[in-house]
Every structure is written in structure tokens, then in C-alpha cells.
Design an enzyme around this catalytic site. Structure first.
Site, mmCIF file in Angstrom:
data_model
loop_
_atom_site.group_PDB
_atom_site.id
_atom_site.type_symbol
_atom_site.label_atom_id
_atom_site.label_comp_id
_atom_site.label_asym_id
_atom_site.label_seq_id
_atom_site.Cartn_x
_atom_site.Cartn_y
_atom_site.Cartn_z
ATOM 1 N N CYS A 128 26.377 40.875 12.070
ATOM 2 C CA CYS A 128 27.644 41.557 11.763
ATOM 3 C C CYS A 128 27.439 43.004 11.319
ATOM 4 O O CYS A 128 28.390 43.787 11.281
ATOM 5 C CB CYS A 128 28.392 40.802 10.684
ATOM 6 S SG CYS A 128 28.763 39.120 11.172
ATOM 7 N N HIS A 278 34.077 45.243 8.076
ATOM 8 C CA HIS A 278 33.729 44.159 9.004
ATOM 9 C C HIS A 278 34.791 43.062 8.900
ATOM 10 O O HIS A 278 35.379 42.840 7.847
ATOM 11 C CB HIS A 278 32.347 43.615 8.643
ATOM 12 C CG HIS A 278 32.012 42.365 9.371
ATOM 13 N ND1 HIS A 278 32.101 42.275 10.738
ATOM 14 C CD2 HIS A 278 31.624 41.137 8.932
ATOM 15 C CE1 HIS A 278 31.762 41.055 11.108
ATOM 16 N NE2 HIS A 278 31.475 40.340 10.037
ATOM 17 N N ASN A 308 36.249 36.734 14.069
ATOM 18 C CA ASN A 308 35.042 37.508 13.789
ATOM 19 C C ASN A 308 34.264 37.700 15.093
ATOM 20 O O ASN A 308 33.771 36.727 15.668
ATOM 21 C CB ASN A 308 34.192 36.748 12.749
ATOM 22 C CG ASN A 308 32.944 37.509 12.328
ATOM 23 O OD1 ASN A 308 32.601 38.537 12.916
ATOM 24 N ND2 ASN A 308 32.254 36.996 11.323
HETATM 25 O O1 UT7 Z 1 30.378 37.765 9.308
HETATM 26 C C1 UT7 Z 1 29.733 37.454 8.089
HETATM 27 C C2 UT7 Z 1 29.544 36.024 8.010
HETATM 28 N N1 UT7 Z 1 30.629 35.175 7.649
HETATM 29 C C3 UT7 Z 1 31.338 35.260 6.524
HETATM 30 O O2 UT7 Z 1 31.342 36.234 5.834
HETATM 31 C C4 UT7 Z 1 32.117 34.034 6.122
HETATM 32 C C5 UT7 Z 1 32.052 33.842 4.636
HETATM 33 N N2 UT7 Z 1 32.649 32.607 4.153
HETATM 34 C C6 UT7 Z 1 33.946 32.274 4.345
HETATM 35 O O3 UT7 Z 1 34.685 33.008 4.969
HETATM 36 C C7 UT7 Z 1 34.467 31.013 3.713
HETATM 37 O O4 UT7 Z 1 33.476 30.449 2.872
HETATM 38 C C8 UT7 Z 1 34.949 29.950 4.737
HETATM 39 C C9 UT7 Z 1 36.212 30.428 5.431
HETATM 40 C C10 UT7 Z 1 33.877 29.658 5.753
HETATM 41 C C11 UT7 Z 1 35.282 28.640 4.015
HETATM 42 O O5 UT7 Z 1 36.280 28.866 3.044
HETATM 43 P P1 UT7 Z 1 36.102 28.295 1.571
HETATM 44 O O6 UT7 Z 1 37.333 28.642 0.840
HETATM 45 O O7 UT7 Z 1 34.789 28.785 1.028
HETATM 46 O O8 UT7 Z 1 36.087 26.737 1.846
HETATM 47 P P2 UT7 Z 1 34.963 25.668 1.449
HETATM 48 O O9 UT7 Z 1 33.741 25.879 2.241
HETATM 49 O O10 UT7 Z 1 34.855 25.595 -0.052
HETATM 50 O O11 UT7 Z 1 35.639 24.343 1.930
HETATM 51 C C12 UT7 Z 1 36.815 23.815 1.282
HETATM 52 C C13 UT7 Z 1 37.211 22.571 2.023
HETATM 53 C C14 UT7 Z 1 36.059 21.604 2.272
HETATM 54 O O12 UT7 Z 1 36.546 20.294 2.162
HETATM 55 P P3 UT7 Z 1 36.320 19.437 0.815
HETATM 56 O O13 UT7 Z 1 34.829 19.348 0.648
HETATM 57 O O14 UT7 Z 1 36.983 20.203 -0.281
HETATM 58 O O15 UT7 Z 1 36.969 18.147 1.129
HETATM 59 C C15 UT7 Z 1 35.689 21.866 3.718
HETATM 60 O O16 UT7 Z 1 35.103 20.742 4.322
HETATM 61 O O17 UT7 Z 1 37.715 22.927 3.327
HETATM 62 C C16 UT7 Z 1 37.034 22.153 4.317
HETATM 63 N N3 UT7 Z 1 36.983 22.933 5.555
HETATM 64 C C17 UT7 Z 1 37.975 22.941 6.446
HETATM 65 N N4 UT7 Z 1 39.157 22.300 6.479
HETATM 66 C C18 UT7 Z 1 39.955 22.529 7.544
HETATM 67 C C19 UT7 Z 1 35.995 23.763 5.981
HETATM 68 N N5 UT7 Z 1 36.340 24.303 7.156
HETATM 69 C C20 UT7 Z 1 37.560 23.803 7.474
HETATM 70 C C21 UT7 Z 1 38.431 23.989 8.552
HETATM 71 N N6 UT7 Z 1 39.622 23.335 8.558
HETATM 72 N N7 UT7 Z 1 38.140 24.798 9.596
#
Ligand code: UT7
Length: 351
Positions: A128, A278, A308
Site C-alpha cells: 500500500c 491511502h 482498497n
Molecule cells: O492497506 C493497509 C492494510 N489494511 C488495513 O489497513 C486494514 C486495517 N484493519 C481494518 O480495517 C479492520 O481491522 C477490519 C475492517 C479488517 C476489521 O474491523 P474491526 O472493527 O477491527 O473488526 P474485528 O476484526 O474486531 O472483527 C469484529 C467482528 C468479528 O466477529 P466476532 O469475533 O466479534 O464474533 C469478526 O469475525 O466482525 C467479524 N467480521 C466480519 N463480520 C461481517 C470480520 N470481517 C467481517 C465481515 N463481515 N466482512
């Protein structure tokens, strides 16, 4: 004094729009099924990431990353009033190369019809952060007189390496296909603020395994030891991410590099028309804006439309808003990026 000037800008995204509502129903061939293939929904994706839709290439084996790069490059060349034969160096940033080796820049060079001329081709692997790293390289090459017409491209074909099941949903919903390109050349000026004014590039390798895609492990023999069509075995084929760690480091890296860019150049937000971060997550960008006190009206995002696109996000976002009439030639842009590696950096330049 020789400084680097932006001579042209172009971008390209494939026609197919995949909305959040549809993505949950796609199988691994990107064909919509009657039942959900992935437990996800529009509400979760919009609330956590800001993404509404992204673009995918047609899934018939006819499009590679270099084809996306080619379309963006042609548009940037037209914008610069130049022809492909004028280019003496290609720098291409991607994490989704056409094949393992050689690099994708040579495929792009050949598709541009300039392989006979033999210009230099570099592939860079800064994910990225590829655009800012590439711009720093281009700026150094031009200031030293090494090259005079550099094509800098960020291009990504993500949709073929995503896991279209609940197992991969945290990463799968984020990424889209697309490319952005810039043509850079020298100008003679005494104005220290003209053209590419500032670039910074950083890395912290202790974060390498917080966001990675292995596909193979060269330390092993054989170095590919799974059945790619067996879902119980093939997780190595898909990107893995510690989302929260990446999120926190992204905010920190982008805030730090944005603040350093202003401090080192002595500029304030009054001197800058647009902040182009980004595009990984709208929430990351909102947090960066809040902490770095960036005026809201100056922030450009495009993640809503494209997801992204990794190395392509910055030129793609600038070109998107130029097409909407918002960004104009002569505007000064501050851009900061963060990605896998960890890598991050910032730049200030005049379009
Ligand atoms: O380009 C540079 C690289 N990328 C980034 O910078 C991305 C950085 N990270 C993020 O953007 C975020 O961490 C995410 C968008 C990937 C995830 O968001 P979050 O608020 O950190 O969610 P989380 O990982 O804490 O997950 C919360 C819940 C989990 O379920 P449980 O364990 O609470 O039951 C996940 O399994 O959301 C669940 N989950 C989803 N649910 C529906 C994870 N992905 C999804 C999804 N749809 N696509």
C-alpha cells in the site's frame, strides 16, 4: 535547480461493479449464487470500513495486473501529451504481480510497445505504500539526471487472490482491482516549493507477519505443498491480516508522516489544497484526520467506490476527484500511506 514535475496522471478500473450486497453471494469464480457464500452484509462493511462497492476484472483469464497498468499508463501518457516511446524508465508498484518473476514492469513495457527501446524497468514491493516509495525513487532519479520521463504505476488485481468464504471475510471485503499512473519529468526552477516538494519512506519489519500473503514458502521443499482446490488446505493462497494491529499502526504511521511532512517543509494546511490518504479503511482516515487536525474539506477519499486498491489508491483517488472537477492542475497535495511490511511514508507535490 532541477526539480521533479508531474507531467500527467491517469487511472483505470474495470467495468464490473461489485456492491456489498452482492459480495456475500459470490463463489470463488465470482459468480453470484442463490445462497450466501460468506457471512457478511452491507451494514457491517459500510460501518466498519466505509466501502460500498469495488471493481473486479472479468473472470475469463484475459486480464492480468499489467493490463490494468497499461490502461492507466495510456491515460497518463495522453494527459502528459507524450507517447510511450518517450518513457525512459518504468517503476511499477504491485503486490499482485502477473507471475512470480520476472517483474510486472517488463510485461507492461512490452504491452506499451516499447520493449525494443530497452528502457529501465523496476518492480517495487511496498504494497500500500508503493506509490510514495515509487515517487521518492522517481524524484531521486530525475533530480540526478538519471532519467527524464518516468512512468510510475500502481496496479493491483486483488479479486483473484481473495477467499470468498466466511474464513476470509475480514480481508476479502476490503480489496478491489484498479490502477493509477503518473508521468514525471524534470523542470528547471528556483522555486523550492515547485513540483515534488517532499517525500519520506519508512518501514518496520517487525510488522511483516501482521499482513501477508505467502502463496509459497521457498524454505520448504517442495515450496508449494497444498492442493489449491482443496479448501481445507489452501489458506496459504490467501492474504492473512491481524486487522486491529494493522489499523493501529496505520493510524500512527500516517499521522506521524503527515505531521513530519508539514514540519520539514514549513507548510501549513493553508498551503495545501488536498489531503489524499491511502484508502484502506475510512475509519483509519477519519482517525488520522482527527489526530493530525486535518481540515475536513481538504480530505479526498475514494474507498467508497473502489475499496482498497493498494499501490493504486493515491493516483486513483486524485484522478477520480479530478474527473469530478474537484482537483485541478496546480493544486498542492499532501498524501500519506501505510501498508504491509509495515511500510509507510508521505509526500507533498503539486499536480
Ligand atoms: O492497506 C493497509 C492494510 N489494511 C488495513 O489497513 C486494514 C486495517 N484493519 C481494518 O480495517 C479492520 O481491522 C477490519 C475492517 C479488517 C476489521 O474491523 P474491526 O472493527 O477491527 O473488526 P474485528 O476484526 O474486531 O472483527 C469484529 C467482528 C468479528 O466477529 P466476532 O469475533 O466479534 O464474533 C469478526 O469475525 O466482525 C467479524 N467480521 C466480519 N463480520 C461481517 C470480520 N470481517 C467481517 C465481515 N463481515 N466482512
Amino acid at each position: 535547480m532541477i526539480r521533479t514535475k508531474v507531467l500527467g496522471l491517469g487511472s483505470y478500473v474495470p467495468d464490473r461493479i461489485v456492491k456489498n450486497e452482492e459480495i456475500a453471494f459470490l463463489n470463488d469464480q465470482h459468480v453470484r449464487q442463490d445462497t450466501k457464500q460468506t457471512e457478511t452484509d452491507d451494514e457491517w462493511i459500510q460501518r466498519r470500513t466505509g466501502i460500498a462497492e469495488r471493481r473486479y476484472v472479468q473472470n475469463d483469464g484475459s486480464v492480468a495486473t499489467s493490463d490494468l497498468a497499461l490502461q492507466a499508463a495510456k491515460r497518463a501518457l495522453a494527459d502528459a501529451n507524450l507517447e510511450a516511446k518517450d518513457i525512459d524508465c518504468i517503476i511499477l508498484g504491485t503486490l499482485s504481480p502477473d507471475i512470480h518473476f520476472p517483474g510486472t514492469a517488463v510485461f507492461l513495457q512490452h504491452k506499451l510497445g516499447i520493449s525494443q527501446a530497452g528502457c529501465a524497468c523496476f518492480d517495487i514491493r511496498q504494497q500500500c505504500s508503493g506509490f510514495v516509495y515509487g515517487l521518492q525513487m522517481a524524484d531521486a532519479f530525475i533530480k540526478t539526471g538519471m532519467y527524464k520521463r518516468i512512468l510510475l504505476v500502481g496496479a493491483e488485481l486483488h479479486s483473484h487472490s481473495l477467499d470468498f468464504t466466511t474464513r476470509g471475510r475480514d480481508v476479502m471485503v476490503l480489496f478491489g482491482d484498479g490502477a493509477g499512473a503518473m508521468i514525471l519529468g524534470p523542470m528547471e526552477t528556483d522555486d523550492p516549493k515547485a513540483g515534488v516538494m517532499y517525500t519520506s519512506a519508512h518501514a518496520d519489519g517487525s510488522g511483516a507477519m501482521s499482513l501477508y500473503l505467502k502463496i509459497f514458502q521457498i524454505a520448504n521443499l517442495p515450496y508449494v505443498d497444498y492442493d489449491a482446490r482443496n479448501r481445507d488446505e489452501n489458506q496459504t493462497m490467501y492474504p492473512q491480516m491481524d486487522g486491529k494491529r494493522v489499523f493501529l499502526n496505520a493510524v500512527r504511521g500516517m499521522v506521524m508522516s503527515t505531521q513530519a511532512a508539514l514540519e520539514k517543509t514549513g507548510l501549513t494546511w493553508d498551503d495545501i489544497q488536498w489531503f489524499v490518504p491511502h484508502q484502506a479503511n475510512l475509519r483509519i482516515n477519519e482517525k488520522v484526520a482527527e489526530v493530525a487536525k486535518i481540515p475536513e474539506a481538504k480530505i479526498l477519499n475514494s474507498i467508497q467506490f473502489y475499496g482498497n486498491t493498494t499501490a493504486a489508491t493515491v493516483p486513483l483517488t486524485i484522478d477520480h476527484w479530478r474527473q469530478q472537477g474537484k482537483v485541478k492542475r496546480g493544486d498542492r497535495i499532501l498524501s500519506s500511506v501505510f501498508g504491509s511490511g509495515f511500510t509507510w511514508g508521505a509526500t507533498i507535490f503539486t499536480l
